[in-house]
Design a protein around this motif. Structure first.
Motif, mmCIF file in Angstrom:
data_model
loop_
_atom_site.group_PDB
_atom_site.id
_atom_site.type_symbol
_atom_site.label_atom_id
_atom_site.label_comp_id
_atom_site.label_asym_id
_atom_site.label_seq_id
_atom_site.Cartn_x
_atom_site.Cartn_y
_atom_site.Cartn_z
ATOM 1 N N PRO A 14 0.836 -1.214 0.000
ATOM 2 C CA PRO A 14 0.000 0.000 0.000
ATOM 3 C C PRO A 14 0.866 1.258 0.000
ATOM 4 C CG PRO A 14 -0.887 -1.622 1.514
ATOM 5 C CD PRO A 14 0.431 -2.168 1.051
ATOM 6 N N GLY A 15 0.465 2.226 -0.815
ATOM 7 C CA GLY A 15 1.231 3.450 -0.963
ATOM 8 C C GLY A 15 2.254 3.404 -2.073
ATOM 9 N N SER A 17 3.777 2.272 -6.058
ATOM 10 C CA SER A 17 3.458 2.675 -7.429
ATOM 11 C C SER A 17 3.756 1.552 -8.407
ATOM 12 C CB SER A 17 4.288 3.900 -7.831
ATOM 13 O OG SER A 17 4.003 5.010 -7.014
ATOM 14 N N ARG A 67 -4.718 9.847 -8.324
ATOM 15 C CA ARG A 67 -3.689 8.837 -8.038
ATOM 16 C C ARG A 67 -3.173 8.169 -9.302
ATOM 17 N NH1 ARG A 67 -5.032 4.403 -5.358
ATOM 18 N NH2 ARG A 67 -7.225 4.408 -6.006
ATOM 19 N N ASN A 84 -0.162 5.530 -8.657
ATOM 20 C CA ASN A 84 0.532 5.945 -7.447
ATOM 21 C C ASN A 84 -0.390 5.813 -6.240
ATOM 22 O OD1 ASN A 84 2.763 6.719 -9.048
ATOM 23 N ND2 ASN A 84 1.932 8.779 -9.321
ATOM 24 N N SER A 85 0.194 5.853 -5.071
ATOM 25 C CA SER A 85 -0.576 5.774 -3.822
ATOM 26 C C SER A 85 -1.560 4.615 -3.856
ATOM 27 C CB SER A 85 -1.317 7.091 -3.572
ATOM 28 O OG SER A 85 -0.426 8.174 -3.526
ATOM 29 N N LEU A 86 -1.066 3.465 -4.245
ATOM 30 C CA LEU A 86 -1.940 2.311 -4.425
ATOM 31 C C LEU A 86 -2.557 1.862 -3.107
ATOM 32 C CD1 LEU A 86 0.155 0.466 -7.108
ATOM 33 C CD2 LEU A 86 -2.265 1.026 -7.323
ATOM 34 N N LYS A 87 -3.793 1.379 -3.222
ATOM 35 C CA LYS A 87 -4.567 0.913 -2.075
ATOM 36 C C LYS A 87 -4.926 -0.556 -2.279
ATOM 37 C CE LYS A 87 -6.796 5.449 -1.696
ATOM 38 N NZ LYS A 87 -8.099 6.160 -1.679
ATOM 39 N N ASP A 90 -7.343 -1.428 -4.969
ATOM 40 C CA ASP A 90 -6.925 -1.367 -6.371
ATOM 41 C C ASP A 90 -6.531 -2.745 -6.909
ATOM 42 O OD1 ASP A 90 -5.265 1.698 -5.571
ATOM 43 O OD2 ASP A 90 -7.177 1.472 -6.621
#
Length: 115
Positions: A14-15, A17, A67, A84-87, A90
């Motif tokens: 998480p977070g 890219s 994002r 970016n800033s993947l959760k 996603d």
């Protein structure tokens, strides 16, 4: 024949890219709108991002706005998705296409966001 080859997926925390690529062939790439979709097992395919033929306009699902960035290289017949800033939400298989239902889907690329 029309073909899409997606790549660039993987496992990321998480977070983090990732940058996805989709190489297209079999049609005049530079004249069509391109889209990225994603699908989670058991759910319908979701439209994530859209880019016009010249790349001058883009649009995003609310869930990824700010994002993700879609771009394209018409010389290489390739569309990209910078994530970016993947959760964790996603996590999905990501596909590109002109529009859902128009051409056969590629194999997709798996994105897994997990710690």
């Amino acid at each position: 024949q029309v073909q899409f080859v997606e790549s660039g997926g993987g496992l990321v925390q998480p977070g983090g890219s990732l940058r996805l690529s989709c190489a297209a062939s079999g049609f005049t790439f530079s004249t069509v709108v391109m889209r990225w979709y994603r699908q989670v097992p058991g759910k319908e395919r979701e439209l994530v991002a859209t880019i016009t033929d010249g790349g001058g306009r883009t649009d995003y699902a609310d869930s990824v706005k700010g994002r993700f960035t879609i771009s394209r290289d018409n010389q290489k017949n390739t569309v990209y998705l910078q994530m970016n800033s993947l959760k964790p939400e996603d996590t999905a298989v990501y596909y590109c296409n002109v529009i859902a239902g128009l051409f056969p889907w590629g194999q997709g690329t798996q994105v897994t966001v997990s710690s």
